[in-house]
Write an enzyme that holds these catalytic residues in place. Sequence first.
Site, PDB file in Angstrom:
ATOM      1  N   LYS A   1       9.553  -4.468  13.796  1.00  0.00           N
ATOM      2  CA  LYS A   1      10.031  -3.808  12.583  1.00  0.00           C
ATOM      3  C   LYS A   1      11.045  -2.711  12.918  1.00  0.00           C
ATOM      4  O   LYS A   1      12.075  -2.575  12.267  1.00  0.00           O
ATOM      5  CB  LYS A   1       8.854  -3.193  11.820  1.00  0.00           C
ATOM      6  CG  LYS A   1       7.910  -4.183  11.179  1.00  0.00           C
ATOM      7  CD  LYS A   1       6.812  -3.436  10.429  1.00  0.00           C
ATOM      8  CE  LYS A   1       5.834  -4.357   9.761  1.00  0.00           C
ATOM      9  NZ  LYS A   1       4.769  -3.611   9.035  1.00  0.00           N
TER      10      LYS A   1
ATOM     11  N   HIS B   1      -2.444 -38.048  10.172  1.00  0.00           N
ATOM     12  CA  HIS B   1      -1.212 -38.812  10.355  1.00  0.00           C
ATOM     13  C   HIS B   1      -0.129 -37.966  11.015  1.00  0.00           C
ATOM     14  O   HIS B   1       1.053 -38.317  10.946  1.00  0.00           O
ATOM     15  CB  HIS B   1      -0.734 -39.359   9.009  1.00  0.00           C
ATOM     16  CG  HIS B   1      -1.654 -40.381   8.433  1.00  0.00           C
ATOM     17  ND1 HIS B   1      -1.496 -41.733   8.646  1.00  0.00           N
ATOM     18  CD2 HIS B   1      -2.787 -40.248   7.686  1.00  0.00           C
ATOM     19  CE1 HIS B   1      -2.472 -42.397   8.028  1.00  0.00           C
ATOM     20  NE2 HIS B   1      -3.269 -41.525   7.445  1.00  0.00           N
TER      21      HIS B   1
ATOM     22  N   GLU C   1      10.176  -5.816   3.700  1.00  0.00           N
ATOM     23  CA  GLU C   1      10.376  -7.103   3.045  1.00  0.00           C
ATOM     24  C   GLU C   1       9.990  -7.028   1.565  1.00  0.00           C
ATOM     25  O   GLU C   1      10.717  -7.529   0.696  1.00  0.00           O
ATOM     26  CB  GLU C   1       9.540  -8.189   3.736  1.00  0.00           C
ATOM     27  CG  GLU C   1       9.890  -8.413   5.202  1.00  0.00           C
ATOM     28  CD  GLU C   1       9.080  -7.550   6.154  1.00  0.00           C
ATOM     29  OE1 GLU C   1       9.049  -7.885   7.346  1.00  0.00           O
ATOM     30  OE2 GLU C   1       8.485  -6.541   5.701  1.00  0.00           O
TER      31      GLU C   1
ATOM     32  N   GLU D   1      -4.229 -11.677  14.182  1.00  0.00           N
ATOM     33  CA  GLU D   1      -3.844 -10.273  14.038  1.00  0.00           C
ATOM     34  C   GLU D   1      -5.006  -9.360  14.396  1.00  0.00           C
ATOM     35  O   GLU D   1      -4.814  -8.254  14.908  1.00  0.00           O
ATOM     36  CB  GLU D   1      -3.365  -9.982  12.613  1.00  0.00           C
ATOM     37  CG  GLU D   1      -2.669  -8.639  12.463  1.00  0.00           C
ATOM     38  CD  GLU D   1      -1.952  -8.475  11.139  1.00  0.00           C
ATOM     39  OE1 GLU D   1      -0.736  -8.741  11.076  1.00  0.00           O
ATOM     40  OE2 GLU D   1      -2.614  -8.097  10.149  1.00  0.00           O
TER      41      GLU D   1
ATOM     42  N   GLY E   1      -5.044  -4.689   5.684  1.00  0.00           N
ATOM     43  CA  GLY E   1      -4.296  -5.628   4.867  1.00  0.00           C
ATOM     44  C   GLY E   1      -4.890  -7.018   4.842  1.00  0.00           C
ATOM     45  O   GLY E   1      -4.990  -7.658   3.786  1.00  0.00           O
ATOM     46  N   ARG E   2      -5.322  -7.524   5.993  1.00  0.00           N
ATOM     47  CA  ARG E   2      -5.857  -8.889   6.046  1.00  0.00           C
ATOM     48  C   ARG E   2      -7.269  -8.979   5.482  1.00  0.00           C
ATOM     49  O   ARG E   2      -7.838 -10.072   5.408  1.00  0.00           O
ATOM     50  CB  ARG E   2      -5.803  -9.411   7.478  1.00  0.00           C
ATOM     51  CG  ARG E   2      -6.495  -8.542   8.510  1.00  0.00           C
ATOM     52  CD  ARG E   2      -6.107  -8.966   9.921  1.00  0.00           C
ATOM     53  NE  ARG E   2      -6.628  -8.085  10.957  1.00  0.00           N
ATOM     54  CZ  ARG E   2      -6.057  -6.948  11.335  1.00  0.00           C
ATOM     55  NH1 ARG E   2      -4.955  -6.525  10.729  1.00  0.00           N
ATOM     56  NH2 ARG E   2      -6.564  -6.223  12.313  1.00  0.00           N
TER      57      ARG E   2
ATOM     58  N   LYS F   1       0.823  -1.211   0.000  1.00  0.00           N
ATOM     59  CA  LYS F   1       0.000   0.000   0.000  1.00  0.00           C
ATOM     60  C   LYS F   1       0.860   1.265   0.000  1.00  0.00           C
ATOM     61  O   LYS F   1       0.644   2.193  -0.774  1.00  0.00           O
ATOM     62  CB  LYS F   1      -0.949   0.005   1.199  1.00  0.00           C
ATOM     63  CG  LYS F   1      -1.904   1.193   1.206  1.00  0.00           C
ATOM     64  CD  LYS F   1      -2.687   1.301   2.502  1.00  0.00           C
ATOM     65  CE  LYS F   1      -3.646   0.163   2.699  1.00  0.00           C
ATOM     66  NZ  LYS F   1      -4.529   0.374   3.865  1.00  0.00           N
TER      67      LYS F   1
END
Length: 520
Positions: A487, A378, A210, A347, A261-262, A204
């Site tokens: 961060k 399993h 990153e 979050e 964001g999510r 954004k």
Amino acid sequence: MSLRCDQTPQWPQLQAAFSADGSRLDLREAFASDAQRFGHFSQHAPEVFADLSKNLWDAATETLLLDMARACGLTQHRDAMFGGQPINSTEGRAVLHTLLRRPRGLALPGDGPDIAQKLDQVHTTLDAVLAYADTVRADGAITDVVNIGIGGSDLGPHMAVLALDQFRAPGKRLHFVSNVDGHELHTTLRTLKPESTLFLIASKTFTTAETMTNARSALAWFAAQGGQDVGRHFAALTTNVDAAQALGITTTFGFWDWVGGRYSLWSAIGLPIAIAIGSEGFRDLLAGAHAMDEHFRTAPLAQNLPVRLGLLDIWYRNFHGFTSRCIAPYHAALRRLPAYLQQLEMESNGKRVGLDGQPLPYATSPVLWGEPGTNGQHAFFQMLHQGTDVLPLELIAVRQPTHPLEGHHNKLLANALAQAQALMVGKEGEDGHRHFPGNRPSTFLLLDALTPASLGALIALQEHRVFVSGSLWGINSFDQWGVELGKVLAKDLEARLESGDVAGLDGSTAGLLGLLRSAA
């Protein structure tokens, strides 16, 4: 101001009910004594059927939970969200991801004065994004699309592209790079050619560390490999047009600060989904989500599936004390759904203070985790069946297969049914090792088919469920200040890894930094 859940008259009544009966409810006895239990605790919602009958509650408990929701002002809070009020209080923002999937021109009761204008902007951007997606789909020279983003700019699109693989355009391979670890980008790039690759840079602000590290490395790779025309081979999903253009990226699609964001896969961040499944498919995804929005907005609370799931989550977290929930999608295409739901719930509701900034006297978000069935059977299902902790399980199954292979799908569905049944009924063993205590809860969500519309509805269902529990807990589900401190410290430590300066660091960090520098 609305009441917090523990301030309502129903909270002590629920505590008393749990102490008296709830903690001893036996599902086997509950089914034996109530032939209507399945009917009462199951329901259809848009694109989703839910069986809640194998959970540790009864009608009286659900009634108390519903009354608590009313006392907390859940419906008013919900309507405030849909109407565009700034319910994200710490940032002073509206929360309008539902607007991203609202049909053009649709007005709803309670709309704020600028909702119509925002909706026009949404559809103008949507039309541009989908037109670009269809252009890419029709461009035979582009065989690979690499989405570079992180968090909500990666998890949602990645999950949806995998889930809807059967609708993917032939001749197009979608790749997702999120980790700042160069290994991920390097292993992706070594299979690609610059002339046939399109990079989507999803950030954004165009400042996410990153993402921008990976973006610059992709640009450097493109130039080193003889790539021509950055403008054709790179597009940016950002509101920072100037920063994108400074890197030579001229194709940009923006979104708004009222999209978290999510919750952003419905926006321009969903461009890789649209490239994968086409504009019609993406509009179907939005339509499925909107149908669930309308269910959440209009259905009575007692028949409102997101509400019932959110209340069940509170019952388990605050009264039973269950600390986690396991997600087991019985469809391999939904293999990234647990990771997506981890961000969505933890979050959003991983908060220790209320709206007033003061510590809360009760637990909030559970830990979400899981893997697709039958793989999980399993691995960790041993703990679900015979471990010391009771951990609610949520199974997600799809009635229609997405493949032509004989004999597979019925085995898959039989395993999903069997796990839920086994958790509930248990088995008397000849010794402790072979004893299954049973009475362990599960929820079963069933889609008729895995389509863009059903996936959209399933995601929206989970979004609104998180809203319900967060609303009753009295927290802000739409900020994420908890990700910021790390961060900030990382920027400082990155410089120290270059310089070797350990002044002012704690002993552990200083020791590790020194070890890392010596290893280099």
